[in-house]
Design a protein around this motif. Structure first.
Motif, mmCIF file in Angstrom:
data_model
loop_
_atom_site.group_PDB
_atom_site.id
_atom_site.type_symbol
_atom_site.label_atom_id
_atom_site.label_comp_id
_atom_site.label_asym_id
_atom_site.label_seq_id
_atom_site.Cartn_x
_atom_site.Cartn_y
_atom_site.Cartn_z
ATOM 1 N N GLY A 15 -8.823 -2.330 9.409
ATOM 2 C CA GLY A 15 -8.375 -1.360 8.422
ATOM 3 C C GLY A 15 -9.125 -1.499 7.113
ATOM 4 N N TYR A 16 -9.334 -2.747 6.704
ATOM 5 C CA TYR A 16 -9.955 -2.993 5.400
ATOM 6 C C TYR A 16 -11.317 -2.317 5.308
ATOM 7 C CZ TYR A 16 -10.502 -5.739 1.120
ATOM 8 O OH TYR A 16 -10.632 -6.126 -0.178
ATOM 9 N N HIS B 28 -3.936 -0.874 -2.442
ATOM 10 C CA HIS B 28 -4.376 -2.092 -1.750
ATOM 11 C C HIS B 28 -5.848 -2.382 -2.051
ATOM 12 C CE1 HIS B 28 -5.503 -4.544 1.809
ATOM 13 N NE2 HIS B 28 -4.254 -4.964 1.729
ATOM 14 N N CYS C 203 -8.308 -2.886 -0.262
ATOM 15 C CA CYS C 203 -9.342 -2.175 0.517
ATOM 16 C C CYS C 203 -9.662 -0.824 -0.112
ATOM 17 C CB CYS C 203 -8.925 -2.030 1.980
ATOM 18 S SG CYS C 203 -7.423 -1.091 2.259
ATOM 19 N N GLU D 233 -0.591 5.363 -0.923
ATOM 20 C CA GLU D 233 -0.110 4.660 0.267
ATOM 21 C C GLU D 233 1.245 5.207 0.704
ATOM 22 O OE1 GLU D 233 -0.454 0.376 0.074
ATOM 23 O OE2 GLU D 233 -2.196 0.537 -1.243
ATOM 24 N N ASP E 12 -2.936 5.797 3.059
ATOM 25 C CA ASP E 12 -2.970 4.535 3.811
ATOM 26 C C ASP E 12 -1.507 4.185 4.119
ATOM 27 O OD1 ASP E 12 -2.866 1.876 4.579
ATOM 28 O OD2 ASP E 12 -4.383 1.205 3.141
ATOM 29 N N ALA F 264 -0.285 1.806 6.204
ATOM 30 C CA ALA F 264 -0.273 0.543 6.955
ATOM 31 C C ALA F 264 1.157 0.060 7.245
ATOM 32 C CB ALA F 264 -1.033 -0.525 6.172
ATOM 33 N N HIS F 265 2.038 0.178 6.248
ATOM 34 C CA HIS F 265 3.397 -0.358 6.421
ATOM 35 C C HIS F 265 4.408 0.698 6.880
ATOM 36 C CE1 HIS F 265 2.486 -4.276 4.592
ATOM 37 N NE2 HIS F 265 1.631 -3.583 3.860
ATOM 38 N N THR G 28 -3.473 0.743 9.880
ATOM 39 C CA THR G 28 -4.038 -0.403 10.588
ATOM 40 C C THR G 28 -3.172 -0.691 11.810
ATOM 41 O OG1 THR G 28 -4.358 -2.787 10.460
ATOM 42 C CG2 THR G 28 -2.767 -1.891 8.959
ATOM 43 N N ALA H 154 -2.605 -3.806 12.392
ATOM 44 C CA ALA H 154 -2.284 -5.203 12.093
ATOM 45 C C ALA H 154 -0.805 -5.440 11.805
ATOM 46 C CB ALA H 154 -3.108 -5.673 10.904
ATOM 47 N N LYS H 155 -0.006 -4.357 11.729
ATOM 48 C CA LYS H 155 1.389 -4.573 11.320
ATOM 49 C C LYS H 155 2.337 -4.187 12.466
ATOM 50 C CE LYS H 155 -0.511 -4.286 6.795
ATOM 51 N NZ LYS H 155 -0.696 -5.679 6.409
HETATM 52 C C1 LIG Z 1 -2.072 -1.150 2.808
HETATM 53 C C2 LIG Z 1 -3.064 -1.855 3.671
HETATM 54 N N1 LIG Z 1 -4.202 -1.239 4.005
HETATM 55 C C3 LIG Z 1 -5.133 -1.854 4.758
HETATM 56 C C4 LIG Z 1 -4.975 -3.140 5.206
HETATM 57 C C5 LIG Z 1 -6.068 -3.795 5.972
HETATM 58 O O1 LIG Z 1 -5.896 -3.685 7.346
HETATM 59 P P1 LIG Z 1 -6.634 -4.701 8.346
HETATM 60 O O2 LIG Z 1 -5.833 -5.955 8.383
HETATM 61 O O3 LIG Z 1 -6.623 -3.941 9.648
HETATM 62 O O4 LIG Z 1 -8.028 -4.920 7.849
HETATM 63 C C6 LIG Z 1 -3.790 -3.815 4.889
HETATM 64 C C7 LIG Z 1 -3.542 -5.194 5.383
HETATM 65 O O5 LIG Z 1 -3.616 -5.539 6.525
HETATM 66 C C8 LIG Z 1 -2.812 -3.158 4.110
HETATM 67 O O6 LIG Z 1 -1.669 -3.767 3.775
#
Ligand SMILES: Cc1ncc(COP(=O)(O)O)c(C=O)c1O
Length: 419
Positions: free
Chosen positions: A114-115, A139, A141, A188, A217, A219-220, A248, A250-251
């Motif tokens: 994601g980053y 964030h 990123c 976000e 974004d 992500a959460h 992402t 990742a969560k």
């Molecule tokens: C809001 C947000 N965007 C992007 C990312 C980055 O994602 P990744 O871990 O897939 O690089 C994160 C953390 O994981 C995040 O909290």
């Protein structure tokens, strides 16, 4: 001439400066055992509140099986090369199609992380005359993506829609003066520190007065918000007006990778122009197979989201009843705001870990202003009522100790691993 290495070792940075006392404990801790509500830390079982394993999928038997099957059948090497050259597969395209349909967009593109993905998206779509208007608490990123942007950027106060309109006004005036360029607003779905949802609906409403495209974004929010789990846009009833939707894996997906969804024409443009994907090897097949399984579970087992929310609401209610300040969260992310110095915060964390067996993350200066501490608790579907009760009791007792000055130490406790 200065030696770069000499300069680095004179100042290890805000957290690195504490590494000799903190490494392996306050920073770079090693949680061991199966991912879940309880894991081992330095040989002791802890109730873990630091993992974004929102739906508890990390250790779901079907997930573990599909990860293992993907690795057995394909290995990590396949497909070799970048997607554009030699690294494409039907599974990658299937995952993109399923993600797009789930978040109600025409198409989506997979990203390895994601980053990098967000950074590279900003780079791919914004030219030097374009102006980016973004939330102050974005964030890292997003902030780093802006470093790649050669044009102007205007920041608006966190979740302040009136200030967002003001910055859109400035951006519009600049573009009219330049006679070239457009505006990208970035925010976000859920801000991961404070847990407050981005005011997407209100920002979308600004489209009536300003011309801009909106990148969110989430992500959460992905998997945790909305009737079907499709995220903050669905929750707030404005998913259609989000031009580019990102999350992402990742969560909620408890995996690696990310995706960006939007109109087919634009995703295709990005597909052919996003440097972080064009010049990097594509997601390995086991990840793609594993992510397909996770998406299937996320979509078809809404009881996991319900359990997550029931745990989050119990935790948040319990904290509020005990007089804790949990700020403005309207997501499952649960911050606890307290007052104290960095040293006090670490002493309290140590007490929580050693004597109450609670493992949570802390945020201190310089990430937040001096004298403030945020304990950040991430509930998951895997937590139990007993976990919540024990945690509430531990926080009540340690808060009393903090207020009585019991954690006033002059230095961060030396808990470092031998290195
Ligand atoms: C809001 C947000 N965007 C992007 C990312 C980055 O994602 P990744 O871990 O897939 O690089 C994160 C953390 O994981 C995040 O909290």
């Amino acid at each position: 001439m200065a030696d770069i290495f000499d300069r680095l070792i004179k100042n290890y940075g805000p957290i690195g400066q504490h590494r000799e006392r903190a490494h392996g404990y306050f920073a770079f801790p090693k949680l061991e055992g199966e991912i879940g509500n309880r894991m081992r830390f330095r040989g002791k079982e802890m109730i873990v509140w630091s993992l974004n394993n929102y739906l508890g999928l990390a250790n779901h038997p079907e997930v573990r099986k599909s990860d293992a099957d993907g690795a057995t059948e394909y290995g990590l090497a396949l497909p070799m090369g970048a997607r554009m050259m030699s690294g494409n597969s039907n599974f990658h395209e299937q995952l993109e199609a399923e993600l797009a349909s789930f978040v109600e967009k025409e198409d989506s593109i997979l990203m390895n992380y994601g980053y990098q993905g967000i950074m590279s998206t900003i780079d791919a779509i914004c030219g030097r005359h374009d102006v980016v208007v973004y939330d102050a608490e974005s964030h890292a990123c997003i902030i780093d993506g802006l470093r790649l942007h050669p044009g102007h950027r205007y920041v608006f106060k966190h979740n302040d829609v009136a200030d967002c309109a003001k910055q859109l006004e400035r951006a519009t005036a600049l573009i009219e003066k330049q006679n070239s360029g457009g505006i990208l607003v970035i925010t976000e779905g859920v801000f991961g520190m404070a847990g407050d949802q981005g005011k997407l609906k209100e920002i979308v409403a600004l489209k009536a007065n300003y011309d801009f495209r909106l990148l969110v974004d989430d992500a959460h929010g992905f998997g945790t918000l909305g009737k079907t789990g499709a995220g903050a846009g669905e929750e707030q009833g404005c998913q259609n007006e989000i031009d580019l939707y990102f999350s992402t894996f990742a969560k909620s997906m408890a995996s690696i990778g990310a995706f960006l969804a939007g109109p087919k024409t634009i995703i295709d443009y990005i597909r052919y122009n996003i440097r972080s994907q064009i010049f990097a090897k594509s997601l390995p097949m086991p990840y793609v197979i594993g992510n397909l399984k996770r998406l299937e579970l996320l979509r078809n087992h809404l009881e996991l989201k319900d359990k997550l929310w029931s745990n989050a609401l119990k935790l948040q209610k319990g904290l509020k009843e005990r007089g804790f300040d949990i700020g403005k969260t309207d997501s499952v992310v649960t911050p606890i705001y307290m007052k104290g110095g960095v040293e006090e915060a670490t002493a309290m964390v140590m007490d929580l870990r050693e004597n109450y067996h609670i493992f949570c993350s802390i945020v201190v200066y310089p990430v937040i202003p001096k004298g403030h501490i945020i304990y950040r608790l991430i509930p998951t579907a895997a937590h139990t009522d007993i976990d919540i009760e024990e945690t509430l009791k531990a926080f009540s007792e340690t808060k009393e100790k903090l207020e009585a000055g019991a954690y006033q130490v002059t230095m961060i406790p030396d808990m470092a691993d031998a290195r």
